[in-house]
Design a protein around this motif. Structure first.
Motif, mmCIF file in Angstrom:
data_model
loop_
_atom_site.group_PDB
_atom_site.id
_atom_site.type_symbol
_atom_site.label_atom_id
_atom_site.label_comp_id
_atom_site.label_asym_id
_atom_site.label_seq_id
_atom_site.Cartn_x
_atom_site.Cartn_y
_atom_site.Cartn_z
ATOM 1 N N THR A 160 1.172 1.952 -9.092
ATOM 2 C CA THR A 160 1.919 2.247 -7.148
ATOM 3 C C THR A 160 2.745 1.838 -7.733
ATOM 4 O O THR A 160 3.457 0.936 -8.256
ATOM 5 C CB THR A 160 0.853 1.139 -6.708
ATOM 6 O OG1 THR A 160 1.157 0.187 -7.373
ATOM 7 C CG2 THR A 160 -0.957 1.411 -7.184
ATOM 8 N N THR A 211 1.104 6.949 -7.742
ATOM 9 C CA THR A 211 0.675 6.759 -6.714
ATOM 10 C C THR A 211 1.750 5.633 -6.020
ATOM 11 O O THR A 211 1.758 4.495 -6.161
ATOM 12 C CB THR A 211 -1.010 6.370 -6.000
ATOM 13 O OG1 THR A 211 -1.703 6.888 -6.822
ATOM 14 C CG2 THR A 211 -1.401 5.960 -4.874
ATOM 15 N N ILE A 266 2.280 3.615 -2.498
ATOM 16 C CA ILE A 266 1.611 2.276 -0.898
ATOM 17 C C ILE A 266 2.966 1.553 -1.257
ATOM 18 O O ILE A 266 3.239 0.711 -1.770
ATOM 19 C CB ILE A 266 0.782 1.774 -2.116
ATOM 20 C CG1 ILE A 266 -0.281 2.330 -2.509
ATOM 21 C CG2 ILE A 266 0.264 0.503 -0.823
ATOM 22 C CD1 ILE A 266 -1.974 1.560 -3.080
ATOM 23 N N THR A 326 -2.807 -2.046 7.401
ATOM 24 C CA THR A 326 -2.634 -1.067 7.047
ATOM 25 C C THR A 326 -2.964 -0.269 5.260
ATOM 26 O O THR A 326 -3.323 0.449 4.324
ATOM 27 C CB THR A 326 -1.530 -0.123 7.722
ATOM 28 O OG1 THR A 326 -2.002 -0.121 9.090
ATOM 29 C CG2 THR A 326 -1.909 1.335 7.500
ATOM 30 N N ILE A 327 -1.642 -1.454 5.079
ATOM 31 C CA ILE A 327 -1.428 -1.120 3.043
ATOM 32 C C ILE A 327 -2.659 -1.250 2.317
ATOM 33 O O ILE A 327 -2.726 -1.148 1.463
ATOM 34 C CB ILE A 327 0.039 -2.184 3.034
ATOM 35 C CG1 ILE A 327 0.848 -1.297 4.188
ATOM 36 C CG2 ILE A 327 0.217 -2.086 1.706
ATOM 37 C CD1 ILE A 327 1.371 -0.212 3.843
ATOM 38 N N GLU A 372 -5.776 -1.629 3.541
ATOM 39 C CA GLU A 372 -6.563 -0.567 2.894
ATOM 40 C C GLU A 372 -6.221 0.609 2.274
ATOM 41 O O GLU A 372 -7.147 1.237 1.071
ATOM 42 C CB GLU A 372 -6.761 0.457 4.207
ATOM 43 C CG GLU A 372 -7.705 1.055 4.438
ATOM 44 C CD GLU A 372 -9.198 0.518 3.964
ATOM 45 O OE1 GLU A 372 -10.023 1.483 3.782
ATOM 46 O OE2 GLU A 372 -9.741 -0.187 4.104
ATOM 47 N N LYS A 373 -4.987 0.584 2.073
ATOM 48 C CA LYS A 373 -5.005 1.869 0.955
ATOM 49 C C LYS A 373 -4.890 1.508 -0.568
ATOM 50 O O LYS A 373 -5.290 2.181 -1.048
ATOM 51 C CB LYS A 373 -3.061 2.396 1.124
ATOM 52 C CG LYS A 373 -3.094 2.281 2.115
ATOM 53 C CD LYS A 373 -1.324 3.061 2.503
ATOM 54 C CE LYS A 373 -1.101 4.301 3.972
ATOM 55 N NZ LYS A 373 0.517 4.456 4.158
ATOM 56 N N TYR A 374 -4.352 -0.021 -0.872
ATOM 57 C CA TYR A 374 -4.900 -0.078 -2.218
ATOM 58 C C TYR A 374 -5.848 -0.271 -1.980
ATOM 59 O O TYR A 374 -6.880 0.316 -3.106
ATOM 60 C CB TYR A 374 -4.212 -1.953 -1.808
ATOM 61 C CG TYR A 374 -2.863 -2.202 -2.898
ATOM 62 C CD1 TYR A 374 -2.863 -1.698 -4.160
ATOM 63 C CD2 TYR A 374 -1.704 -2.176 -1.917
ATOM 64 C CE1 TYR A 374 -1.295 -1.261 -4.628
ATOM 65 C CE2 TYR A 374 -0.332 -2.102 -1.968
ATOM 66 C CZ TYR A 374 0.061 -2.079 -3.388
ATOM 67 O OH TYR A 374 0.865 -2.291 -4.084
ATOM 68 N N GLN A 392 -8.775 1.091 -0.405
ATOM 69 C CA GLN A 392 -9.239 2.665 -1.502
ATOM 70 C C GLN A 392 -8.996 3.188 -2.488
ATOM 71 O O GLN A 392 -9.744 4.107 -3.536
ATOM 72 C CB GLN A 392 -8.849 3.726 -0.382
ATOM 73 C CG GLN A 392 -8.639 3.340 0.899
ATOM 74 C CD GLN A 392 -8.232 4.606 1.913
ATOM 75 O OE1 GLN A 392 -7.009 5.514 1.609
ATOM 76 N NE2 GLN A 392 -8.261 4.822 3.284
#
Length: 220
Positions: A11, A33, A35, A206-207, A209-211, A213
């Motif tokens: 990341t 990725t 993020i 929000t961040i 949730e990206k981790y 996922q």
């Protein structure tokens, strides 16, 4: 190279950083990725407008890429106080005296004091020459302060339309930007409104949730 070979995912905090990393480990580019970083909820929005008194410009950072020297030159002759966050060198202090800048310098502060500096300022100065992300832009957005930002790719990525961009190598451009922000109430209000929207992309939940996922994709 070795960690990049053995991990499944890498990341990075910006697309700009991703592109730089791909030059170093091109064989692992498909593992990377983006993020973004979240901003701290310690920074609270508070309304403020520059209408009277001595406007305060909060400048973030004293290292070479933070561009304090050009900001000092640009602020010379402007009716303002420059508040610098970061330990200044003796050379930088002498430069402030040379340009007759009214300034204060703070460093090694707890984050609660940093948040207070955002609240007390009128404009945030961040015409940086180089960044991996650019957290001060988000902090300014979250605090409800217009921000002067360097016209570099990563700050466009972070700020979107919620910053006033200037050529960070051009003293006149920085001076014109500061002057415009100090004098144009509508411009300030517009940037503050866009900033309130922009930070929604970087909310901690929000961040997170990206981790989450990303972790779930690894488990699958």
């Amino acid at each position: 190279y070795l960690p990049a070979l053995i991990v499944k995912k890498i990341t990075v905090i910006s697309d700009f950083t991703r592109k730089e990393l791909e030059h170093v480990i091109p064989f692992a580019k498909n593992k990377i990725t983006v993020i973004h970083n979240p901003f701290s909820p310690s920074i609270q929005y508070s309304a403020r407008d520059t209408t009277s008194g001595l406007p305060i410009i909060l400048h973030l950072g004293t290292k070479e890429n933070k561009n304090l020297e050009r900001v000092a030159q640009a602020a010379s002759g402007l009716r303002c106080k420059l508040v610098v966050l970061g330990k200044m060198t003796e050379k930088q202090r002498l430069l402030m005296e040379e340009y007759k800048i009214c300034y204060e310098d703070y460093y090694d502060l707890p984050y609660s004091k940093v948040a207070k500096l955002y609240k007390e300022c009128d404009i945030v100065s961040f015409p940086s020459l180089y960044e991996g992300f650019g957290m001060p832009v988000l902090e300014a957005n979250a605090a409800g302060r217009p921000v002067l930002a360097g016209d570099i790719a990563v700050l466009h990525e972070v700020a979107g339309e919620a910053a006033y961009f200037v050529n960070p190598t051009d003293v006149d451009a920085i001076r014109n930007g500061l002057t415009e922000l100090l004098s144009n109430r509508d411009l300030r209000a517009n940037l503050v409104a866009k900033g309130k929207e922009n930070v929604k992309r970087f909310l901690p939940e929000t961040i997170a949730e990206k981790y989450n996922q990303l972790y779930e994709s690894l488990l699958k």
